[in-house]
Design a protein around this motif. Structure first.
Motif, PDB file in Angstrom:
ATOM      1  N   HIS A  18       0.832  -1.205   0.000  1.00 36.39           N
ATOM      2  CA  HIS A  18       0.000   0.000   0.000  1.00 36.39           C
ATOM      3  C   HIS A  18       0.868   1.257   0.000  1.00 36.39           C
ATOM      4  O   HIS A  18       0.602   2.209  -0.754  1.00 36.39           O
ATOM      5  N   ILE A  19       1.907   1.257   0.830  1.00 41.86           N
ATOM      6  CA  ILE A  19       2.773   2.430   0.894  1.00 41.86           C
ATOM      7  C   ILE A  19       3.552   2.591  -0.405  1.00 41.86           C
ATOM      8  O   ILE A  19       3.773   3.709  -0.877  1.00 41.86           O
ATOM      9  N   ILE A  32       3.849  11.532   2.971  1.00 38.93           N
ATOM     10  CA  ILE A  32       2.836  10.486   2.960  1.00 38.93           C
ATOM     11  C   ILE A  32       1.987  10.648   4.219  1.00 38.93           C
ATOM     12  O   ILE A  32       2.386  11.355   5.151  1.00 38.93           O
ATOM     13  N   PRO A  33       0.791  10.054   4.269  1.00 40.89           N
ATOM     14  CA  PRO A  33      -0.075  10.225   5.439  1.00 40.89           C
ATOM     15  C   PRO A  33       0.619   9.820   6.731  1.00 40.89           C
ATOM     16  O   PRO A  33       1.571   9.045   6.745  1.00 40.89           O
ATOM     17  N   SER A  34       0.115  10.342   7.829  1.00 38.03           N
ATOM     18  CA  SER A  34       0.691  10.058   9.141  1.00 38.03           C
ATOM     19  C   SER A  34       0.497   8.595   9.517  1.00 38.03           C
ATOM     20  O   SER A  34      -0.326   7.886   8.941  1.00 38.03           O
ATOM     21  N   GLU A  35       1.271   8.153  10.517  1.00 36.90           N
ATOM     22  CA  GLU A  35       1.137   6.772  10.994  1.00 36.90           C
ATOM     23  C   GLU A  35      -0.284   6.499  11.476  1.00 36.90           C
ATOM     24  O   GLU A  35      -0.853   5.438  11.195  1.00 36.90           O
ATOM     25  N   ALA A  51       7.078  -1.484  11.136  1.00 38.63           N
ATOM     26  CA  ALA A  51       7.965  -2.507  10.584  1.00 38.63           C
ATOM     27  C   ALA A  51       8.066  -2.366   9.066  1.00 38.63           C
ATOM     28  O   ALA A  51       9.149  -2.461   8.488  1.00 38.63           O
ATOM     29  N   ALA A  52       6.921  -2.111   8.424  1.00 38.94           N
ATOM     30  CA  ALA A  52       6.918  -1.938   6.968  1.00 38.94           C
ATOM     31  C   ALA A  52       7.616  -0.644   6.576  1.00 38.94           C
ATOM     32  O   ALA A  52       8.395  -0.598   5.608  1.00 38.94           O
ATOM     33  N   VAL A  53       7.353   0.422   7.314  1.00 41.83           N
ATOM     34  CA  VAL A  53       7.971   1.708   7.017  1.00 41.83           C
ATOM     35  C   VAL A  53       9.484   1.626   7.208  1.00 41.83           C
ATOM     36  O   VAL A  53      10.255   2.164   6.388  1.00 41.83           O
ATOM     37  N   ASP A  54       9.931   0.946   8.261  1.00 42.56           N
ATOM     38  CA  ASP A  54      11.362   0.813   8.512  1.00 42.56           C
ATOM     39  C   ASP A  54      12.065   0.143   7.332  1.00 42.56           C
ATOM     40  O   ASP A  54      13.185   0.521   6.965  1.00 42.56           O
ATOM     41  N   GLU A  55      11.420  -0.863   6.743  1.00 42.97           N
ATOM     42  CA  GLU A  55      12.004  -1.545   5.588  1.00 42.97           C
ATOM     43  C   GLU A  55      12.159  -0.582   4.411  1.00 42.97           C
ATOM     44  O   GLU A  55      13.171  -0.604   3.708  1.00 42.97           O
ATOM     45  N   LEU A  56      11.154   0.262   4.203  1.00 41.99           N
ATOM     46  CA  LEU A  56      11.189   1.195   3.070  1.00 41.99           C
ATOM     47  C   LEU A  56      12.175   2.337   3.305  1.00 41.99           C
ATOM     48  O   LEU A  56      12.773   2.845   2.355  1.00 41.99           O
TER      49      LEU A  56
END
Length: 270
Positions: A18-19, A32-35, A51-56
């Protein structure tokens, strides 16, 4: 793997996709939108989202700024790792590339470098360390070792401006012909982190290259550390009819891959 663990992995992958779609629809520097907003929209917990954001972020696709939020990272630039008609020169990547010389001296080769360059440990080599920049942002640290007997008049200016292999050919009559290059993952030391402006132990790519002249004589040994958050390796494969034979391949190797495979690397300047 337990069912709950499998579900968590799939959920994180859904968030990541999605991100990525958001990133593809926006421009570099866009927020991008807030957490909180993303968690509500995707019906996931904040740890799963992070976790997903950290990967990106680690992949260099997002930039997290404390107190401001998350932003789309700068676009990446691409350069093919193929030689052109001039020999070892590479097609010019986008962005303005420059070098800052960190050290330049003549020293004894030593045992390890001497073996690589087919020299005695006491033989002289030109050693240079330089910081490579794109649009003024640090991208890599290069450590060059060149046989001193081949380049007695090599200057610091040649290492800071222009193409080194062109200088070798035009000014020193050294015509490079081929090279063997390896790439492997590593992390940056404290000293490297300061020069590259990244946190200590950040992921990086270690390039090692041994270059030979037209007579097969070793000319140059280079090892370089490239920022892992700004580079990725891309291979364009040409398949032959052998790929239809059903032969199995080693991991990561495509059956029938032609010898002329083109490999690319990409760098994202800030």
């Amino acid at each position: 793997m337990k069912a709950g663990e499998s579900g968590a992995v799939l959920k994180r992958e859904r968030v990541r996709d999605h991100i990525l779609q958001l990133i593809e629809s926006l421009h570099p520097g866009d927020a991008i939108p807030s957490e909180r907003s993303l968690c509500a929209d995707l019906h996931v917990s904040r740890p799963t989202l992070r976790a997903a954001v950290d990967e990106l972020v680690a992949a260099g696709l997002l930039v997290r700024e404390h107190g401001r939020g998350m932003f789309v990272a700068p676009e990446k630039i691409t350069q093919e790792l193929v030689s052109d008609s001039r020999g070892m020169a590479l097609p010019q990547a986008s962005g303005t590339w420059s070098s800052r010389l960190l050290e330049f001296t003549t020293i004894a080769a030593g045992a390890r470098v001497g073996r690589k360059l087919n020299l005695s440990p006491a033989a002289g080599i030109v050693y240079a360390a330089r910081l490579r920049l794109v649009d003024g942002a640090p991208m890599a640290i290069e450590h060059l070792h060149i046989r001193a007997d081949l380049v007695p008049a090599l200057t610091a200016r040649e290492l800071e401006a222009g193409d080194l292999y062109e200088h070798l050919r035009e000014r020193h009559r050294v015509r490079v012909s081929d090279a063997v290059q390896t790439i492997e993952p590593t992390v940056v030391s404290q000293a490297e982190a300061r020069l590259l402006e990244v946190p200590h132990l950040s992921p990086a790519l270690l390039f090692e290259r041994l270059t030979n002249d037209a007579d097969g004589r070793p000319v140059e040994y280079v090892h370089s550390v490239y920022r892992g958050d700004r580079y990725r390796i891309v291979s364009r494969l040409t398949l032959t009819s052998a790929s239809a034979d059903g032969a199995s391949a080693a991991a990561g190797v495509v059956p029938g891959m032609a010898p002329g495979t083109v490999t690319q690397w990409e760098a994202a300047p800030r």
